[in-house]
Design an enzyme around this catalytic site. Structure first.
Site, short mmCIF file in Angstrom:
data_model
loop_
_atom_site.label_atom_id
_atom_site.label_comp_id
_atom_site.label_asym_id
_atom_site.label_seq_id
_atom_site.Cartn_x
_atom_site.Cartn_y
_atom_site.Cartn_z
N ARG A 54 0.83 -1.21 0.00
CA ARG A 54 0.00 0.00 0.00
C ARG A 54 0.87 1.27 0.00
O ARG A 54 0.47 2.31 -0.51
CB ARG A 54 -0.97 0.02 1.20
CG ARG A 54 -1.83 1.31 1.25
CD ARG A 54 -3.03 1.22 2.19
NE ARG A 54 -2.68 0.69 3.49
CZ ARG A 54 -2.12 1.38 4.48
NH1 ARG A 54 -1.86 2.66 4.33
NH2 ARG A 54 -1.83 0.80 5.62
N TYR A 107 -16.66 14.70 -16.38
CA TYR A 107 -17.08 13.32 -16.15
C TYR A 107 -18.16 13.29 -15.06
O TYR A 107 -18.00 13.92 -14.01
CB TYR A 107 -15.84 12.53 -15.73
CG TYR A 107 -16.06 11.05 -15.63
CD1 TYR A 107 -16.29 10.27 -16.76
CD2 TYR A 107 -16.03 10.41 -14.39
CE1 TYR A 107 -16.48 8.91 -16.67
CE2 TYR A 107 -16.22 9.04 -14.29
CZ TYR A 107 -16.45 8.30 -15.43
OH TYR A 107 -16.63 6.95 -15.34
N ASP A 177 -7.88 17.08 -15.82
CA ASP A 177 -8.18 15.69 -16.15
C ASP A 177 -7.86 15.52 -17.64
O ASP A 177 -8.56 16.04 -18.51
CB ASP A 177 -9.65 15.37 -15.86
CG ASP A 177 -10.00 13.89 -16.12
OD1 ASP A 177 -9.31 13.26 -16.94
OD2 ASP A 177 -10.96 13.39 -15.51
N LYS A 202 -8.75 4.17 -19.51
CA LYS A 202 -9.03 4.57 -20.89
C LYS A 202 -7.79 4.38 -21.77
O LYS A 202 -7.28 3.28 -21.82
CB LYS A 202 -9.56 6.00 -20.90
CG LYS A 202 -10.62 6.29 -19.81
CD LYS A 202 -11.89 5.48 -19.97
CE LYS A 202 -12.80 5.49 -18.74
NZ LYS A 202 -13.11 6.78 -18.17
C1 LIG Z 1 -13.49 7.23 -16.88
C2 LIG Z 1 -13.16 8.61 -16.46
C3 LIG Z 1 -12.92 8.93 -15.11
C4 LIG Z 1 -13.07 7.92 -13.99
O1 LIG Z 1 -12.19 6.86 -14.10
P1 LIG Z 1 -12.45 5.39 -13.50
O2 LIG Z 1 -11.21 4.68 -13.89
O3 LIG Z 1 -13.70 4.86 -14.10
O4 LIG Z 1 -12.57 5.54 -12.02
C5 LIG Z 1 -12.57 10.24 -14.80
N1 LIG Z 1 -12.48 11.18 -15.76
C6 LIG Z 1 -12.74 10.92 -17.07
C7 LIG Z 1 -12.64 12.00 -18.07
C8 LIG Z 1 -13.07 9.62 -17.46
O5 LIG Z 1 -13.32 9.37 -18.75
#
Ligand SMILES: *Cc1c(COP(=O)(O)O)cnc(C)c1O
Length: 391
Positions: A54, A107, A177, A202
């Site tokens: 961790r 998101y 992000d 992603k």
């Molecule tokens: C998918 C996504 C998230 C969240 O990610 P997870 O891996 O599903 O927790 C945050 N921001 C954007 C732009 C995303 O496409």
């Protein structure tokens, strides 16, 4: 070094791992200390060796080094999910009584986290339209604003936010992000952002088989405080997950370039289709922030949004008739995914015919043919509905 070279070599240090060319999976929760003195030194931070997964793990560390290098950061903290990355940043950088300014749309789960969870912890928020840019952000700043949060391109509309313009407003840290573009196409730290985060679920992983996140920064103090928050709240990553993402990253450049080339063709084709009202894609001159896209991104990416004539019902027919393209949320994988925000992820604040398409690495002719036949089904359904109305 170039981005392909970085993606392939970053974090790889065979001499550290018995010559292994693929970083091994250190599938161990805890690590033996050679002596009590060395154990004490590791806990004191005077020695770098691992202690407990961790707190840090060599496989996870290799991934962190790789992403930090791709984003031109000084360090990174890998997290269990993308939302864990968002949470780690908020928990590290915000305190009770603080205020956050965010652009919209973002998101859906991030918006909910800010509005519901942060509010419960005593952090207030203001959302400003992404399209109104840095000026709107500036005018939403309050004395206790401690964070500016943007997502660009934004989910699901592909609106952009001027990163350079949002950086440095009132010396407030800017968090970006960068999930939609990824480090291959956009590097916010180079444009003045303080923190970059990703859902590595992603494009970084790219194979729709892992959930994961990461936070990158150029200031070591920020990295340290995000790491402390991630460890304290238990948001850190598992070594097997890290290995899978690291393997995905090796082909990041190739996947992104191929998917993007497909997306450009599909976007242009959709724009000329009679059933499509408009297409939102930063690679089309019709995108309302096309110039900004060219300024801050080295390519428009592989996600596009379009508005289908015929609203909710047309969206349903399209979703139910694609065959090569998969009906699923998420994006940035090698396979093309399609979703209908109005009936799935974003029940509010989107137009009823909005469709989000994440273009993958398939043969573009197959993708175009699939969309053509599914749109033909939409046309037939509309014609049938119209003739029923006429009776
Ligand atoms: C998918 C996504 C998230 C969240 O990610 P997870 O891996 O599903 O927790 C945050 N921001 C954007 C732009 C995303 O496409």
């Amino acid at each position: 070094m170039g981005l392909h070279t970085k993606a392939i070599h970053a974090g790889l240090q065979p001499e550290k791992h018995h010559g292994a060319v693929s970083v091994p999976i250190y599938q161990s929760s805890t690590f033996a200390f050679p002596s009590a003195e060395e154990g004490a030194a590791r806990f004191a931070g005077d020695s770098e060796g691992p202690i407990y997964t961790r707190l840090g793990n060599p496989t996870v560390q290799a991934l962190e080094e790789a992403v930090a290098e791709l984003e031109n950061g000084r360090g990174a903290v890998a997290t269990a999910t993308g939302m864990a990355a968002v949470s780690a940043v908020f928990l590290a950088m915000l305190n009770q009584g603080d205020h956050i300014v965010s652009t919209a749309p973002i998101y859906g789960a991030t918006r909910k986290l800010i509005e519901d969870r942060l509010a419960r912890l005593g952090v207030s928020s203001t959302f400003v339209p992404a399209i109104e840019g840095p000026e709107a952000i500036r005018s939403a700043i309050r004395p206790r604003t401690r964070l500016i949060y943007i997502e660009t391109p934004a989910n699901p509309t592909l609106d952009l936010v001027d990163i350079e313009g949002a950086a440095g407003i009132g010396k407030i840290p800017l968090v970006v992000d960068n999930t939609f573009a990824g480090p291959h196409l956009q590097r916010p730290l180079d444009l003045g952002a303080d923190v970059v985060l990703h859902s590595m679920t992603k494009s970084l992983n790219g194979h729709s088989d892992v959930v994961a996140g990461v936070v990158v920064a150029s200031d070591p103090a920020i990295i340290r405080s995000v790491r402390e928050a991630a460890i304290a709240w238990g948001l850190t990553m598992d070594p097997h997950q890290a290995w899978l993402v690291l393997r995905g990253i090796r082909t990041l450049g190739m996947r992104v370039e191929r998917a993007q080339a497909n997306a450009i063709e599909i976007a242009q084709w959709l724009e000329g289709h009679p059933l499509i009202e408009w297409v939102s894609y930063p690679g089309l001159p019709s995108h309302r922030q096309y110039d900004l896209a060219k300024k801050q991104m080295s390519g428009p990416g592989s996600v596009l949004a379009f508005e289908l004539r015929g609203g909710i019902e047309a969206g349903r027919v399209l979703m139910n008739n694609v065959r090569v393209i998969t009906l699923a949320v998420s994006l940035g994988g090698v396979e093309s995914l399609i979703e209908h925000p109005a009936s799935m992820t974003h029940k509010e604040n989107v137009t009823p015919g909005l469709v989000r398409l994440s273009v993958g690495c398939e043969d573009v002719d197959d993708l175009r043919a699939d969309l053509a036949q599914a749109l033909e089904m939409v046309a037939q359904a509309r014609a049938k509905a119209a003739s029923l109305d006429g009776r």
